[in-house]
Design an enzyme around this catalytic site. Structure first.
Site, short mmCIF file in Angstrom:
data_model
loop_
_atom_site.label_atom_id
_atom_site.label_comp_id
_atom_site.label_asym_id
_atom_site.label_seq_id
_atom_site.Cartn_x
_atom_site.Cartn_y
_atom_site.Cartn_z
N GLU A 155 100.30 38.33 41.62
CA GLU A 155 100.40 39.69 41.07
C GLU A 155 101.16 40.63 42.00
OE1 GLU A 155 96.60 39.68 38.09
OE2 GLU A 155 96.34 40.83 39.93
N GLU B 41 96.62 33.20 34.31
CA GLU B 41 95.29 33.84 34.31
C GLU B 41 95.09 34.49 32.95
OE1 GLU B 41 94.12 36.60 37.39
OE2 GLU B 41 95.24 35.48 38.91
C1 BGP Z 1 93.54 39.36 38.70
C2 BGP Z 1 93.48 38.64 40.03
C3 BGP Z 1 92.39 37.66 40.20
C4 BGP Z 1 91.17 37.89 39.35
C5 BGP Z 1 91.41 38.51 38.01
C6 BGP Z 1 90.19 39.03 37.28
O1 BGP Z 1 94.00 40.65 38.86
O2 BGP Z 1 94.68 37.94 40.28
O3 BGP Z 1 92.20 37.44 41.56
O4 BGP Z 1 90.04 38.21 40.01
O5 BGP Z 1 92.33 39.54 38.05
O6 BGP Z 1 89.83 40.26 37.80
P1 BGP Z 1 88.37 40.62 38.25
O7 BGP Z 1 87.98 39.55 39.21
O8 BGP Z 1 88.46 41.93 38.88
O9 BGP Z 1 87.57 40.60 37.00
#
Ligand code: BGP
Length: 479
Positions: free
Chosen positions: A176, A377
């Site tokens: 990201e 993701e």
């Molecule tokens: C993205 C990241 C991850 C992950 C995901 C979910 O932004 O790359 O590392 O954690 O989001 O977000 P969260 O864990 O805050 O629910």
């Protein structure tokens, strides 16, 4: 008959700092997340300068994948994973980021992980830097604001490329990377938080530092891609963006223009550099808006051209709206929120659920770049409930994933070249934004709770068998 490629890369995604634990084991140094305390949907995390005794830091144990990786990878294999997206914790390899020789014990751990994947016929997809910057680099250089980090990152890349050249083919340079275009990114992504302690919602926004840091990350990414292409022609190098899909709230031209500006700044700014190899024409207006003057060195722009990526990857969770009318109700989101969309439902954390937005997004990205795409993701963070008999019936997660896979297939029918899909947090892990365990994404439940308790045992959720069937049918059976 499935329209997806026969070799479609089904799998799941995690990040080292969110699941490994073992934060100070076998020579590992301290990374930024090791200095972040537990938070929740309501209370932000706290950053501490030193590790405070008696305070809970979720990355320190996480779900202890460090000692459970064999069991976990075997469960992924049981679901039929073809690919496992994980990251390498930079501080396992270079504890402060500045050593000249890598830490052998850290390298050996990932040998074990990748060998285990291989044993199960799973291809690793490795994020080189996933919100795991050595904390020492924050203290010494204000993170990526320091140009020195390009050299340290390259040392790290060279060490892991050399070591894992026969084990890893797919690499992502930064997780990201566009987090640096947003205030939020200063902590986890650019590390431009030297001297900052306190709650994460209090970090002062310094666009000059963020954008300068981002330039250094672009150069580092291009250098790594170029080096990989020259030395390891078998490697496939990708970018990784947090795609913030946004729609104009109305057909008012003010909303349309504002949304275009937002899409450019948050999404296209970074990927134009990494895919096309040059800063987009609209960059100047972004720098002007934020009062930013970038320092570049001779050769930087040429390097960006020479180190463009082979495939484009992104995270997609939600969408939001953009409105010129400041009175509109707002909504939360990963990295960035926006105006509320009345047509969409939201998750327990207020993220708007928008499967069709994924189809739209895939089409937009592919129209622009025409290189293979991968959704690395996607998923639903939810409060899972254990029934009296111990089962976890996460039908809401199945519904979320099914709807997104349907739209992904729709995008392939529209002509998008899609390589694969790795839903986020295929096993429960620590949340990146809130640092809590209660926000669960997994197909596998882990007995670990926000007060630090739990025996770390693993249990299949209902979605486990569902996803297994999806993979076995290459996306045909989504029932
Ligand atoms: C993205 C990241 C991850 C992950 C995901 C979910 O932004 O790359 O590392 O954690 O989001 O977000 P969260 O864990 O805050 O629910």
């Amino acid at each position: 008959m499935s329209v997806l490629r026969k070799d479609f890369l089904w799998g799941g995604a995690v990040a080292a700092n969110q699941l490994e634990g073992a934060w100070d084991v076998d020579g590992k140094g301290e990374s930024v997340p090791d200095h972040c305390t537990t938070g929740s949907a309501k209370t932000p995390k706290r950053v501490t300068a030193t590790i405070e005794p008696g305070t809970l830091y979720p990355s320190h144990e996480a779900i202890d994948f460090y000692h459970h990786y064999e069991e976990d990878i075997a469960l992924f294999a049981e679901m039929g994973f073809k690919v496992f997206r994980t990251s390498i914790n930079w501080t396992r390899i270079f504890p402060t980021g500045m050593e000249s020789e890598p830490n052998e014990a850290g390298l050996a751990f990932y040998d074990r992980v990748f060998d285990c994947c291989k044993k199960h016929g799973i291809e690793p997809l490795v994020t080189i830097s996933h919100y795991e910057l050595p904390y020492a680099l924050v203290e010494k250089y204000n993170g990526w604001e320091g140009r020195e980090l390009i050299g340290y990152y390259m040392n790290y890349c060279k060490a892991i490329f050399e070591r894992y050249q026969d084990k890893v083919k797919y690499w992502l340079t930064f997780n990201e990377i566009n987090a640096g275009t947003m205030a939020f990114g200063a902590l986890l992504s650019t590390g431009t938080v030297k001297g900052f302690t306190g709650y994460t919602n209090e970090i002062p926004d310094k666009p000059q530092e963020r954008f300068q840091a981002l330039h250094h990350q672009f150069v580092a990414s291009a250098m790594a891609v170029k080096y990989a292409h020259e030395h390891y022609p078998q490697f496939k190098m990708g970018n990784m963006d947090c795609f913030i899909t946004s729609y104009p709230m109305t057909c008012n031209p003010d909303d349309i223009l504002l949304n275009q500006a937002k899409m450019r700044e948050m999404n296209w700014y970074c990927s134009d550099v990494q895919v096309r190899g040059e800063y987009p024409a609209f960059s100047k207006s972004i720098w002007k808006k934020h009062g930013v003057t970038l320092k570049m060195e001779p050769g930087d722009l040429e390097l960006l051209k020479e180190g463009t990526v082979d495939f484009y990857t992104f995270s997609y969770y939600m969408s939001n709206c953009v409105s010129a009318d400041m009175s509109k109700e707002t909504t939360a989101g990963n990295l960035a929120g926006g105006a509320k969309n009345p047509y969409l439902a939201t998750s327990d954390w207020g993220w708007q659920i928008d499967p069709k937005g994924l189809r739209w997004t895939l089409n937009e990205i592919y129209d622009r770049y025409r290189i293979p795409l991968m959704v690395v993701e996607n998923g639903l963070g939810a409060y899972d409930k254990k029934e009296a008999d111990g089962s976890i019936n996460d039908d809401y997660r199945i519904d979320y994933l099914r709807a997104h896979i349907e739209q992904m297939i729709g995008a392939v029918e529209d002509g998008v070249d899609l390589m694969g899909y790795t839903p986020w947090g295929c096993i429960d892990l620590v949340s990146a934004s809130t640092g809590e365990m209660a926000k669960r994404y997994g197909f596998i439940y882990v007995e670990k709770y926000d007060d630090g308790s739990g025996d770390l045992s693993r249990k299949k959720k209902k979605s486990f068998d569902w996803y297994k069937k999806v993979i076995a049918s290459n996306g045909d059976d989504l029932a």
